[in-house]
Design a protein around this motif. Structure first.
Motif, short mmCIF file in Angstrom:
data_model
loop_
_atom_site.label_atom_id
_atom_site.label_comp_id
_atom_site.label_asym_id
_atom_site.label_seq_id
_atom_site.Cartn_x
_atom_site.Cartn_y
_atom_site.Cartn_z
N PHE A 77 2.34 2.05 3.81
CA PHE A 77 1.23 2.02 4.78
C PHE A 77 0.46 0.73 4.52
O PHE A 77 -0.09 0.54 3.43
CB PHE A 77 0.31 3.23 4.59
N VAL A 119 -4.21 2.82 5.35
CA VAL A 119 -4.09 4.24 5.71
C VAL A 119 -5.27 4.68 6.57
O VAL A 119 -6.39 4.15 6.47
CB VAL A 119 -3.99 5.14 4.47
N ASP A 153 -3.43 10.11 8.31
CA ASP A 153 -2.16 9.99 7.58
C ASP A 153 -2.04 11.04 6.49
O ASP A 153 -0.94 11.25 5.94
CB ASP A 153 -2.05 8.60 6.93
#
Length: 515
Positions: free
Chosen positions: A149, A152, A156
């Protein structure tokens, strides 16, 4: 396992496995094709099932390197090596996975690292809703399966499962991994950071003809944009593509010209990050030029066979005769190997055979078969030696008094004396002659086409006072004049001539000269 060949007489087939004789007959799991074929089939599903029931390793017994040979009385031909391996799906080791803690706006990584199998697995991720994780400019997957990622979001936070699909062997999964995202009210922008590949520089090896894959995984807020350049030249636009939101560069069918220095550039409003990759292109062996499959030669010819292959690293040639490595065959003086070249001198019918050239480097092996066929004519008499041409002292030959068909010797273009002799059979000879006839004593050089019958001689002669148009003849390399060195092949455009004072019927040894 395919092996097909044709010949007269019909060839017989033999198989080897890991260099030892392998007999496919008598195995209940093996079925022969029949009809003079060397092909056989192994029912691996039945083998694997039997192995599971008996808890044995019967399936593994079929793994190995196979090679088929087809042979008859005139020679043996080989197939390239055939490697058999079982597709395997290993078990994922059990482990206690701790939740991954991440902060909103900052990067995060979920590790997959699947076990190795054959062939390599296809990796993908699913979330807690059993939906496949969609990759985008912010979420990406590394070459080893890790999920990245770039930054984030609170959304998420979820459970994630990594799957590894092994073609032909099934799919395995890792235990669920929980991603927990903490809010960050003071989230600020951050410079790009390249996290895969790690480090400032790296190198990549690709084989000629294979696909070249370069990946650049980045982190940062805002989400960085990625671009590629080739520092050592222009990107090959005709066979380059970009994927995974430009984080992946793919060159299809890499060539030697694709070697060089590539650079990934990741940037956002906060700055730029660079990653440099040095690409080296190597190559499996490949033939420089196709050769003839069959070579036909007359007795006493010489031939130089070439095993001209290229590759990176440079391939090493290995020669076989009728399927047997030449370095393991009995040494003979008429056959010699010099790297990529195999020279055969003084051929006769007994030397008809199948020769194989195998060219190898660390990336692979290629093999070519060639037939060397020698016409079945009698050999000249060799002075002071056995019947093996390799025993001939260089430059020494005893001239035979007659040619193989019984006429006066013109086989090598030697000086002859032609008279109106009688012969029980009708003979046609095409010779280059310095003639002394019963009708006239004239030291003239003559190009003659002579037909001799039982009682008469008809001569069609074109004569000049001092010159002749000689019929070019092949110069037998096994009797090269003393001091001559080296062979360039089987074609010798020079004339072959003995010293004028030497009669072909004389038992003395002459020293022929290639003119």
């Amino acid at each position: 396992m395919e092996c097909e060949a044709h010949g007269n007489p019909t060839p017989k087939f033999r198989w080897s496995k890991d260099g030892r004789r392998f007999d496919p007959n008598g195995d209940p799991n093996v079925k022969r094709r029949g009809d003079g074929s060397g092909t056989f089939t192994v029912d691996m599903a039945a083998v694997v099932a039997a192995s599971a029931e008996s808890d044995s390793e019967a399936a593994e017994a079929y793994e190995g390197v196979y090679r088929c040979s087809a042979e008859n009385q005139d020679g043996t031909t080989l197939t390239p090596n055939i490697t058999v391996r079982l597709a395997r799906a290993p078990l994922w080791p059990r482990e206690q996975l701790e939740p991954v803690m991440a902060t909103e706006g900052l990067p995060a990584v979920l590790r997959c690292r699947p076990p190795q199998g054959f062939p390599p697995p296809i990796v993908f991720w699913m979330d807690g809703s059993i939906e496949r994780v969609q990759l985008n400019g912010r979420v990406s997957q590394g070459l080893d399966g890790d999920l990245f990622f770039a930054n984030v979001l609170l959304s998420d936070g979820d459970d994630y499962v990594c799957y590894a699909h092994f073609p032909h062997a099934g799919t395995i999964q890792k235990q669920p991994l929980t991603l927990t995202v903490q809010p960050n009210p003071k989230s600020t922008a951050s410079r790009p950071l390249i996290v895969e590949p790690a480090g400032d520089t790296s190198s990549k090896l690709v084989l000629r003809g294979d696909a070249l894959l370069l990946v650049c995984i980045v982190q940062g807020l805002p989400t960085p944009r990625v671009s590629w350049v080739k520092v050592s030249g222009e990107l090959p636009q005709d066979h380059v593509t970009f994927g995974d939101f430009n984080r992946m560069l793919v060159i299809r069918h890499a060539s030697l010209g694709d070697a060089g220095v590539y650079q990934c550039r990741a940037g956002n409003s906060e700055g730029q990050a660079l990653h440099t990759v040095t690409v080296t292109v190597e190559a499996k062996p490949y033939w420089i030029a196709p050769g003839r499959v069959k070579h036909v030669y007359a007795p006493w010819d010489s031939v130089k066979l070439a095993c001209l292959a290229n590759g990176i690293p440079k391939p090493v040639a290995r020669w076989f005769i009728n399927g047997v490595p030449i370095d393991e065959a009995p040494a003979v003086p008429w056959r010699s190997v010099d790297g990529d070249f195999l020279t055969l001198r003084g051929l006769h019918k007994g030397y008809t055979a199948m020769y194989q050239c195998e060219s190898s480097n660390r990336h692979g092996t290629i093999l070519a078969n060639v037939i060397v066929q020698v016409l079945g004519k009698p050999l000249p008499t060799v002075a002071g030696s056995s019947s093996e041409p390799g025993a001939v002292p260089r430059g020494e030959l005893a001239w035979p008094s007659t040619t193989p068909d019984g006429s006066s010797s013109g086989l090598w273009g030697a000086t002859t004396t032609t008279t109106a002799a009688t012969n029980a059979a009708t003979t046609t000879a095409h010779t280059t002659t310095t003639a002394t006839t019963n009708a006239a004593t004239t030291a003239a050089t003559t190009t003659a086409h002579t037909t001799t019958t039982a009682a008469t001689t008809t001569t069609d002669t074109t004569t000049t006072a001092e010159t002749t148009t000689a019929q070019p003849r092949r110069c037998p390399a096994i009797v090269l004049a003393s001091g001559s060195e080296g062979l360039q092949g089987s074609e010798f455009p020079q004339s072959w001539q003995a010293p004028p004072e030497q009669s072909p019927s004389s038992p003395a040894v002459s020293r022929p000269v290639c003119l």
